[in-house]
Scaffold this motif. Structure first.
Motif, PDB file in Angstrom:
ATOM      1  N   THR A   1      -9.503   2.059  -3.908  1.00 47.23           N
ATOM      2  CA  THR A   1      -8.332   2.846  -5.047  1.00 47.23           C
ATOM      3  C   THR A   1      -8.421   1.395  -5.640  1.00 47.23           C
ATOM      4  O   THR A   1      -8.241   0.240  -5.131  1.00 47.23           O
ATOM      5  CB  THR A   1      -6.502   3.054  -4.096  1.00 47.23           C
ATOM      6  OG1 THR A   1      -7.150   4.465  -2.931  1.00 47.23           O
ATOM      7  CG2 THR A   1      -6.027   3.695  -5.391  1.00 47.23           C
ATOM      8  N   VAL A   2      -8.632   1.640  -6.987  1.00 50.80           N
ATOM      9  CA  VAL A   2      -8.354   0.387  -7.905  1.00 50.80           C
ATOM     10  C   VAL A   2      -6.376   1.458  -8.458  1.00 50.80           C
ATOM     11  O   VAL A   2      -6.447   2.423  -9.516  1.00 50.80           O
ATOM     12  CB  VAL A   2      -9.585   0.683  -8.703  1.00 50.80           C
ATOM     13  CG1 VAL A   2      -9.107  -0.541  -9.755  1.00 50.80           C
ATOM     14  CG2 VAL A   2     -10.608  -0.281  -8.691  1.00 50.80           C
ATOM     15  N   ILE A   3      -5.623  -0.056  -9.206  1.00 54.15           N
ATOM     16  CA  ILE A   3      -4.760  -0.057  -9.757  1.00 54.15           C
ATOM     17  C   ILE A   3      -4.640  -0.770 -11.056  1.00 54.15           C
ATOM     18  O   ILE A   3      -5.138  -2.042 -10.538  1.00 54.15           O
ATOM     19  CB  ILE A   3      -4.006  -0.034  -9.097  1.00 54.15           C
ATOM     20  CG1 ILE A   3      -3.530   1.192  -8.135  1.00 54.15           C
ATOM     21  CG2 ILE A   3      -1.903   0.540  -9.518  1.00 54.15           C
ATOM     22  CD1 ILE A   3      -2.379   1.429  -7.249  1.00 54.15           C
TER      23      ILE A   3
ATOM     24  N   ASP B   1      -9.150   6.216  -7.473  1.00 57.87           N
ATOM     25  CA  ASP B   1      -8.771   6.419  -6.732  1.00 57.87           C
ATOM     26  C   ASP B   1     -10.003   6.602  -6.083  1.00 57.87           C
ATOM     27  O   ASP B   1     -10.718   8.020  -6.839  1.00 57.87           O
ATOM     28  CB  ASP B   1      -8.017   7.867  -5.650  1.00 57.87           C
ATOM     29  CG  ASP B   1      -6.659   7.716  -6.091  1.00 57.87           C
ATOM     30  OD1 ASP B   1      -6.032   7.014  -5.375  1.00 57.87           O
ATOM     31  OD2 ASP B   1      -6.103   8.158  -6.840  1.00 57.87           O
TER      32      ASP B   1
ATOM     33  N   ASP C   1      -1.896   3.431 -14.706  1.00 56.94           N
ATOM     34  CA  ASP C   1      -3.330   3.711 -14.576  1.00 56.94           C
ATOM     35  C   ASP C   1      -4.022   3.654 -12.983  1.00 56.94           C
ATOM     36  O   ASP C   1      -3.438   2.559 -12.190  1.00 56.94           O
ATOM     37  CB  ASP C   1      -4.135   3.499 -15.533  1.00 56.94           C
ATOM     38  CG  ASP C   1      -5.007   4.707 -15.763  1.00 56.94           C
ATOM     39  OD1 ASP C   1      -4.995   5.942 -15.367  1.00 56.94           O
ATOM     40  OD2 ASP C   1      -5.783   4.716 -16.458  1.00 56.94           O
ATOM     41  N   ARG C   2      -4.458   4.440 -12.510  1.00 54.35           N
ATOM     42  CA  ARG C   2      -5.444   4.602 -11.109  1.00 54.35           C
ATOM     43  C   ARG C   2      -6.128   5.361 -11.170  1.00 54.35           C
ATOM     44  O   ARG C   2      -6.579   5.609 -11.977  1.00 54.35           O
ATOM     45  CB  ARG C   2      -4.481   4.491 -10.053  1.00 54.35           C
ATOM     46  CG  ARG C   2      -3.808   5.876 -10.120  1.00 54.35           C
ATOM     47  CD  ARG C   2      -3.141   6.388  -8.570  1.00 54.35           C
ATOM     48  NE  ARG C   2      -3.247   5.896  -7.777  1.00 54.35           N
ATOM     49  CZ  ARG C   2      -2.655   5.932  -6.801  1.00 54.35           C
ATOM     50  NH1 ARG C   2      -1.882   5.108  -7.050  1.00 54.35           N
ATOM     51  NH2 ARG C   2      -3.327   5.392  -5.250  1.00 54.35           N
TER      52      ARG C   2
ATOM     53  N   ALA D   1       2.649  -0.444 -12.945  1.00 52.21           N
ATOM     54  CA  ALA D   1       1.307  -0.247 -12.228  1.00 52.21           C
ATOM     55  C   ALA D   1       0.944   1.487 -13.849  1.00 52.21           C
ATOM     56  O   ALA D   1       1.616   1.846 -13.669  1.00 52.21           O
ATOM     57  CB  ALA D   1       1.227   1.352 -11.696  1.00 52.21           C
TER      58      ALA D   1
ATOM     59  N   HIS E   1       2.578   2.037  -3.389  1.00 53.85           N
ATOM     60  CA  HIS E   1       2.062   2.554  -4.718  1.00 53.85           C
ATOM     61  C   HIS E   1       0.613   3.507  -3.791  1.00 53.85           C
ATOM     62  O   HIS E   1      -0.381   3.800  -4.707  1.00 53.85           O
ATOM     63  CB  HIS E   1       0.561   1.702  -4.904  1.00 53.85           C
ATOM     64  CG  HIS E   1       1.378   0.202  -5.713  1.00 53.85           C
ATOM     65  ND1 HIS E   1       2.147   0.790  -7.063  1.00 53.85           N
ATOM     66  CD2 HIS E   1       1.744  -1.267  -5.293  1.00 53.85           C
ATOM     67  CE1 HIS E   1       2.540  -0.151  -7.344  1.00 53.85           C
ATOM     68  NE2 HIS E   1       2.280  -1.558  -6.307  1.00 53.85           N
TER      69      HIS E   1
ATOM     70  N   ILE F   1      -1.134   4.133  -1.158  1.00 53.90           N
ATOM     71  CA  ILE F   1      -3.174   3.731  -0.787  1.00 53.90           C
ATOM     72  C   ILE F   1      -3.063   5.413   0.182  1.00 53.90           C
ATOM     73  O   ILE F   1      -2.305   4.253   1.057  1.00 53.90           O
ATOM     74  CB  ILE F   1      -3.242   2.403  -0.240  1.00 53.90           C
ATOM     75  CG1 ILE F   1      -2.626   1.588  -2.185  1.00 53.90           C
ATOM     76  CG2 ILE F   1      -4.592   2.557  -0.881  1.00 53.90           C
ATOM     77  CD1 ILE F   1      -3.240   1.924  -3.278  1.00 53.90           C
TER      78      ILE F   1
ATOM     79  N   LYS G   1     -12.067   2.295 -17.507  1.00 49.17           N
ATOM     80  CA  LYS G   1     -10.491   2.614 -17.811  1.00 49.17           C
ATOM     81  C   LYS G   1     -10.639   0.867 -17.758  1.00 49.17           C
ATOM     82  O   LYS G   1      -9.665  -0.092 -18.973  1.00 49.17           O
ATOM     83  CB  LYS G   1     -10.260   2.838 -16.755  1.00 49.17           C
ATOM     84  CG  LYS G   1     -10.152   4.478 -16.943  1.00 49.17           C
ATOM     85  CD  LYS G   1      -8.726   4.669 -15.249  1.00 49.17           C
ATOM     86  CE  LYS G   1      -8.964   5.971 -15.073  1.00 49.17           C
ATOM     87  NZ  LYS G   1      -8.025   6.793 -15.823  1.00 49.17           N
TER      88      LYS G   1
ATOM     89  N   SER H   1       1.049  -0.945  -0.098  1.00 51.41           N
ATOM     90  CA  SER H   1       0.368   0.227  -0.349  1.00 51.41           C
ATOM     91  C   SER H   1       0.797   0.864  -0.339  1.00 51.41           C
ATOM     92  O   SER H   1       0.629   2.179  -0.517  1.00 51.41           O
ATOM     93  CB  SER H   1      -0.677   0.273   1.379  1.00 51.41           C
ATOM     94  OG  SER H   1      -1.843  -0.900   1.359  1.00 51.41           O
TER      95      SER H   1
END
Length: 216
Positions: free
Chosen positions: A76-78, A90, A87-88, A85, A69, A71, A100, A66
């Motif tokens: 949160t989606v990564i 939040d 894209d993400r 990684a 990245h 977090i 996405k 966490s």
């Protein structure tokens, strides 16, 4: 295809490094919004599971991951492509997570149809023109101050060039950083070789070397 619940760091590493692009939800049991996002991932897994894989992990159980990245809140989606990684999203933004995911799935389909890897695609774009600029926006409408300054400098040389809007393609935007080991934009390429960004271009101007360098 179900959403895989990650129980240990080895399973996490194996999942994000797989050939399939991975959509990872960082969640917490106490956060009701996480259940909402997890339900969306289940629906997307049913639709896109042949192209993408979906995982979820408790952010509090994996503090090192966490922290790596950044977090700062859940959910949160990564999105991961072969360990990196790309894209993400939040927070609870269902539309962004869905769009996405679908865009990445389309990219996978396109690559499969053409047999073209991301590296092949990046090489093709870099060599699209002798002088190639990757920037935010395009030559007619730069979308950041650095890109605007760069275009003004290059325009003064009257040399022909092409631009690519990295905001239009997240895969290229993230992939090119890794491919060229250059973390920022804009990026200038001459005959397939990276020259650098705005600071390098300004140095070349100061040394009266710009035009010669851009001609290659």
């Amino acid at each position: 295809m179900p959403v895989l619940v990650v129980e240990n760091s080895e399973d996490y590493q194996k999942a994000i490094s797989a050939d399939k692009t991975t959509v990872a939800l960082f969640s917490a049991e106490w956060a009701e919004q996480c259940a909402q996002v997890n339900d969306v991932l289940k629906e997307l897994a049913n639709i896109l599971g042949d192209k993408l894989q979906f995982i979820t992990l408790n952010a509090e159980k994996f503090p090192d991951i966490s922290m790596k990245h950044q977090i700062e809140a859940v959910p949160t989606v990564i999105f991961f492509n072969k360990g990196s990684a790309v894209d993400r999203v939040d927070g609870v933004d269902i539309a962004a997570i869905s769009s996405k995911s679908k865009k990445l799935a389309e990219s996978v389909s396109s690559a499969a149809a053409t047999g073209q890897t991301l590296e092949d695609r990046l090489k093709a774009l870099i060599n699209k023109a002798p002088l190639m600029i990757f920037m935010k926006g395009d030559r007619n409408a730069p979308r950041c101050g650095f890109s605007k300054q760069l275009i003004a400098i290059v325009n003064d040389t009257n040399l022909p060039y092409e631009t690519f809007d990295i905001l239009s393609d997240e895969e290229v935007r993230q992939g090119l950083k890794t491919y060229s080991d250059w973390p920022t934009y804009p990026q200038v390429y001459v005959k397939g070789e990276l020259i650098g960004g705005l600071d390098i271009i300004k140095e070349l101007v100061a040394n009266n070397e710009l035009e010669a360098s851009l001609k290659g």
